[in-house]
Motif scaffolding. Sequence first.
Motif, PDB file in Angstrom:
ATOM      1  N   ALA A 412     -10.786  -4.657   6.263  1.00 19.68           N
ATOM      2  CA  ALA A 412     -10.386  -5.811   6.754  1.00 19.68           C
ATOM      3  C   ALA A 412      -9.347  -5.729   8.370  1.00 19.68           C
ATOM      4  N   THR A 413      -8.740  -4.939   8.515  1.00 22.31           N
ATOM      5  CA  THR A 413      -7.488  -4.553   9.034  1.00 22.31           C
ATOM      6  C   THR A 413      -8.149  -4.136  10.262  1.00 22.31           C
ATOM      7  N   GLN A 414      -7.544  -5.089  11.551  1.00 20.01           N
ATOM      8  CA  GLN A 414      -8.149  -3.807  12.949  1.00 20.01           C
ATOM      9  C   GLN A 414      -6.392  -4.202  13.312  1.00 20.01           C
ATOM     10  N   LYS A 415      -5.816  -3.024  14.711  1.00 19.35           N
ATOM     11  CA  LYS A 415      -5.074  -3.017  15.281  1.00 19.35           C
ATOM     12  C   LYS A 415      -3.812  -2.652  14.111  1.00 19.35           C
ATOM     13  N   HIS A 416      -3.940  -2.162  13.437  1.00 14.58           N
ATOM     14  CA  HIS A 416      -2.822  -2.005  11.990  1.00 14.58           C
ATOM     15  C   HIS A 416      -2.036  -1.129  12.458  1.00 14.58           C
ATOM     16  N   VAL A 417      -0.919  -0.604  12.045  1.00 19.22           N
ATOM     17  CA  VAL A 417      -0.272   0.271  11.706  1.00 19.22           C
ATOM     18  C   VAL A 417      -0.129   1.834  10.784  1.00 19.22           C
ATOM     19  N   ILE A 418      -0.507   2.517  11.439  1.00 18.81           N
ATOM     20  CA  ILE A 418      -0.651   3.727   9.773  1.00 18.81           C
ATOM     21  C   ILE A 418       0.318   4.554   9.507  1.00 18.81           C
ATOM     22  N   ILE A 419       1.084   3.879   8.735  1.00 15.36           N
ATOM     23  CA  ILE A 419       2.128   5.166   7.677  1.00 15.36           C
ATOM     24  C   ILE A 419       1.655   6.181   7.581  1.00 15.36           C
ATOM     25  N   ALA A 420       2.463   8.001   7.780  1.00 14.36           N
ATOM     26  CA  ALA A 420       2.921   8.882   7.286  1.00 14.36           C
ATOM     27  C   ALA A 420       3.781   8.948   6.621  1.00 14.36           C
ATOM     28  N   GLY A 421       3.988   8.850   5.026  1.00 14.18           N
ATOM     29  CA  GLY A 421       4.732   8.675   4.453  1.00 14.18           C
ATOM     30  C   GLY A 421       5.684   7.779   4.247  1.00 14.18           C
ATOM     31  N   LEU A 429      10.312   0.722   8.053  1.00  9.99           N
ATOM     32  CA  LEU A 429       9.477   0.030   9.258  1.00  9.99           C
ATOM     33  C   LEU A 429       8.906  -1.003   8.784  1.00  9.99           C
ATOM     34  N   ALA A 430       8.109  -0.463   7.454  1.00  9.94           N
ATOM     35  CA  ALA A 430       6.584  -1.532   6.993  1.00  9.94           C
ATOM     36  C   ALA A 430       7.255  -2.764   7.116  1.00  9.94           C
ATOM     37  N   THR A 431       8.502  -3.089   6.308  1.00 12.53           N
ATOM     38  CA  THR A 431       9.449  -4.659   6.567  1.00 12.53           C
ATOM     39  C   THR A 431       9.647  -5.507   7.128  1.00 12.53           C
ATOM     40  N   SER A 434       5.979  -5.735   8.871  1.00 10.93           N
ATOM     41  CA  SER A 434       5.965  -7.032   8.026  1.00 10.93           C
ATOM     42  C   SER A 434       6.382  -8.385   7.949  1.00 10.93           C
ATOM     43  N   GLU A 435       8.011  -8.616   8.826  1.00 10.06           N
ATOM     44  CA  GLU A 435       8.514  -9.710   9.064  1.00 10.06           C
ATOM     45  C   GLU A 435       7.829 -10.278  11.061  1.00 10.06           C
ATOM     46  N   GLU A 436       7.296  -8.615  11.459  1.00  6.04           N
ATOM     47  CA  GLU A 436       6.470  -9.721  12.949  1.00  6.04           C
ATOM     48  C   GLU A 436       5.816  -9.534  12.849  1.00  6.04           C
ATOM     49  N   LYS A 437       4.861  -9.664  11.437  1.00  8.46           N
ATOM     50  CA  LYS A 437       3.298 -10.060  10.951  1.00  8.46           C
ATOM     51  C   LYS A 437       2.129  -8.721  11.934  1.00  8.46           C
ATOM     52  N   ILE A 438       2.891  -7.911  11.685  1.00  6.58           N
ATOM     53  CA  ILE A 438       1.663  -6.685  11.779  1.00  6.58           C
ATOM     54  C   ILE A 438       0.980  -5.934  11.144  1.00  6.58           C
ATOM     55  N   ASP A 439       0.122  -5.523  10.636  1.00  6.86           N
ATOM     56  CA  ASP A 439      -0.343  -4.910   9.542  1.00  6.86           C
ATOM     57  C   ASP A 439       0.357  -3.698   9.866  1.00  6.86           C
ATOM     58  N   TYR A 440      -0.275  -2.890   8.808  1.00 10.22           N
ATOM     59  CA  TYR A 440       0.108  -1.427   8.214  1.00 10.22           C
ATOM     60  C   TYR A 440      -0.538  -0.853   6.613  1.00 10.22           C
ATOM     61  N   VAL A 450       3.863   5.471  -4.746  1.00 10.75           N
ATOM     62  CA  VAL A 450       2.932   4.568  -4.590  1.00 10.75           C
ATOM     63  C   VAL A 450       2.560   3.340  -5.941  1.00 10.75           C
ATOM     64  N   GLN A 451       1.947   3.901  -6.689  1.00 10.94           N
ATOM     65  CA  GLN A 451       2.348   3.092  -8.161  1.00 10.94           C
ATOM     66  C   GLN A 451       3.428   1.804  -8.064  1.00 10.94           C
ATOM     67  N   GLU A 452       4.598   2.502  -7.878  1.00 14.12           N
ATOM     68  CA  GLU A 452       5.465   1.170  -8.214  1.00 14.12           C
ATOM     69  C   GLU A 452       5.464   0.239  -6.666  1.00 14.12           C
ATOM     70  N   ALA A 453       5.738   0.659  -5.924  1.00 15.79           N
ATOM     71  CA  ALA A 453       4.770  -0.259  -3.787  1.00 15.79           C
ATOM     72  C   ALA A 453       3.791  -1.280  -3.965  1.00 15.79           C
ATOM     73  N   GLN A 454       2.559  -0.596  -4.498  1.00 19.16           N
ATOM     74  CA  GLN A 454       1.461  -1.401  -4.631  1.00 19.16           C
ATOM     75  C   GLN A 454       1.682  -2.412  -5.765  1.00 19.16           C
TER      76      GLN A 454
END
Length: 659
Positions: A412-421, A429-431, A434-440, A450-454
């Motif tokens: 469902a995402t458009q114009k999102h940023v893919i973060i490798a690592g 970067l993700a924080t 998110s504060e700028e309301k940009i999907d990633y 991954v489990q803890e972050a999810q």
Amino acid sequence: MFSSLELTLLLLGSAVLGVVAFRMMHLPPMLGYLAVGIVIGPHALGLAEQNEASQTLAEFGVVFLMFSIGLEFSLPKLMAMRRIVFGLGLAQVVLTIIATMVFGWLVASKLPASIHLSWQASFALGGALAMSSTAIVSKMLTERLELESAHGRKIIGILLFQDLAVVPLLILIPSLAKNPHTILATLAWASGKAVVVLVLLLVIGQKLVRGWFTIVVKRRSQELFMLNLLLITLGAAWITERAGLSLALGAFVAGMLISETEFKHQVEEDIKPFRDVLLGLFFITVGMLLNIRVVLDNWWLVLLLLCGPVLLKFALIAVLAKLFGASDGISMRTGLALAQAGEFGFVLLNLAGGVDLMDSFVIQVVLASMVLSMLAAPFIIAKSDQIVMKMSSNEWMMQSLALTKIASRTMATQKHVIIAGFGRSGQSLATLLSEEKIDYHALDLDPERVQEAQAAGAKVSYGDAGRRESLIAAGIKRASAIVITYAGTPAALRLLHLAHELAPTLPVIVRSVDDSDLDQLKAAGAAEVVPELLEGSLMLASHALIMLGVPLRRVVHRVQAAREARYASLRGYFHGASDAGDDADLVRLHSVTLVPGAKGVGQALGELDLAASGAEVASIRRGRGQAEARPETVLETGDVVVLRGAAEAVARAESRLLR
């Protein structure tokens, strides 16, 4: 025959050619050393033969290798991985030795009368075959960004135990060569001496080493620090040798002592040149042992001993990993990575041959099979994903399920940023996004992270950003950018290639440690490259300028100008004695003073054409002021020309200025 100097030159020249050739083929240099030993050895060209001097130097190579391994054995690290190290690792080594001894017992009666294979020889052979190559496997895992993956952790845990198992094997194998009727007494005596020496070194040595290193460091002398390091390493080796044990055991203990101090990382860097050079000589001497004629005459036996142990270790490790709770895919990847022979296998095989525990014919064919298995290892590991997918339908389903999960989260995402690592940089970067309301959406290979972050609500999935399928599932064709947050040039280049193949116009931002690969990454298509060291320098300078009263707007303008110019004004620095080990390709600054009679005096910069040498003129100091570095600027006696470029380019430019 050759003199000592001629033999040394022959070994050095051959080693350089061998390592260059294998580096060009993207193979480990260790295999180049082995190939060199085979070619120049007494059984091929006959240019060199083993003597006491070369054997002694080769032993020092093993000493420094064991010292480096000891540096890695901190008790907290072992305790954190105790289930894998002392469970899976112990089971693998013990069962491999048992399987080899059973096989030796079965074939002993079928061998010719001239070849004797005792249970002691089978034990030593099992110990050698149980080892895997730490150098090859860890290098491949690092390049493939799999050190923190589920199978990567199991592989490293097993390698740790294999390295640790070498210590008792170094004690046991010489003891097995003694009189069979007194073998128990010999083993008990050797073990007793080992315990006493180890207790003395670890208990008394721990206090002495930390205190003594503190005194040495306060003298602020690199030369003294290096001398002290060699003294402790070789001194501990001498103590264990005088106790009737091996040199390598003492070096291992010395490494363990230093691993618990704050000087560990400095010691690792200082000891590396000695270790690598002497270890290279050790592998050359191992290659000299190989008799090509015996191998060619018994090619079928070499092939059997290549396939048999590799398949046995693969099956054994895969089954054990499965019993320890791993999935089919993780189990098979672990087995494939560790199926080959290892450098310590050569050490143990050499030791068994040195005490006449094993027939020379057996050593020849086993040595050949071990070398071939190590040559095959990089290719097996590189193709492990394809092999696992073909062997396990369950793994195919698991991979498909993982990709489906990624796709469902990004559908469902458009114009999102893919973060490798999704390490510290990725999470920061993700924080901000998110504060700028940009999907990633982030991809990471550490299942625990991954489990803890999810669980905390982060948009991250388990997946390899260096795989085409993962990028497609993450919606690369709908994304607005990719940010590579791990500092690894080979992996970044691979991802850049895939990204521009799948989405040619998508901007890719790459993180790097310094500016050494900046041009290469830019040429590969990176929209922006962020060198940590230069960005850190910019931030440090900007804070200092603001504290000194420089207006904020001017500071921001200077920082932006440096970035827009690709850090041109910051690239390169004046090297000193402490930078001697830096990469020769790293951009550096170098000052050249024009003395009377220098070629450059009286000539314009444009006439000298310094750019042809690959370097550029950063600035020209004239008296107490500066002269502009323009093509029409005529150089004068006493001018100081500051050159910028790689080491070789700067040297060529200096030659043009002075001669």
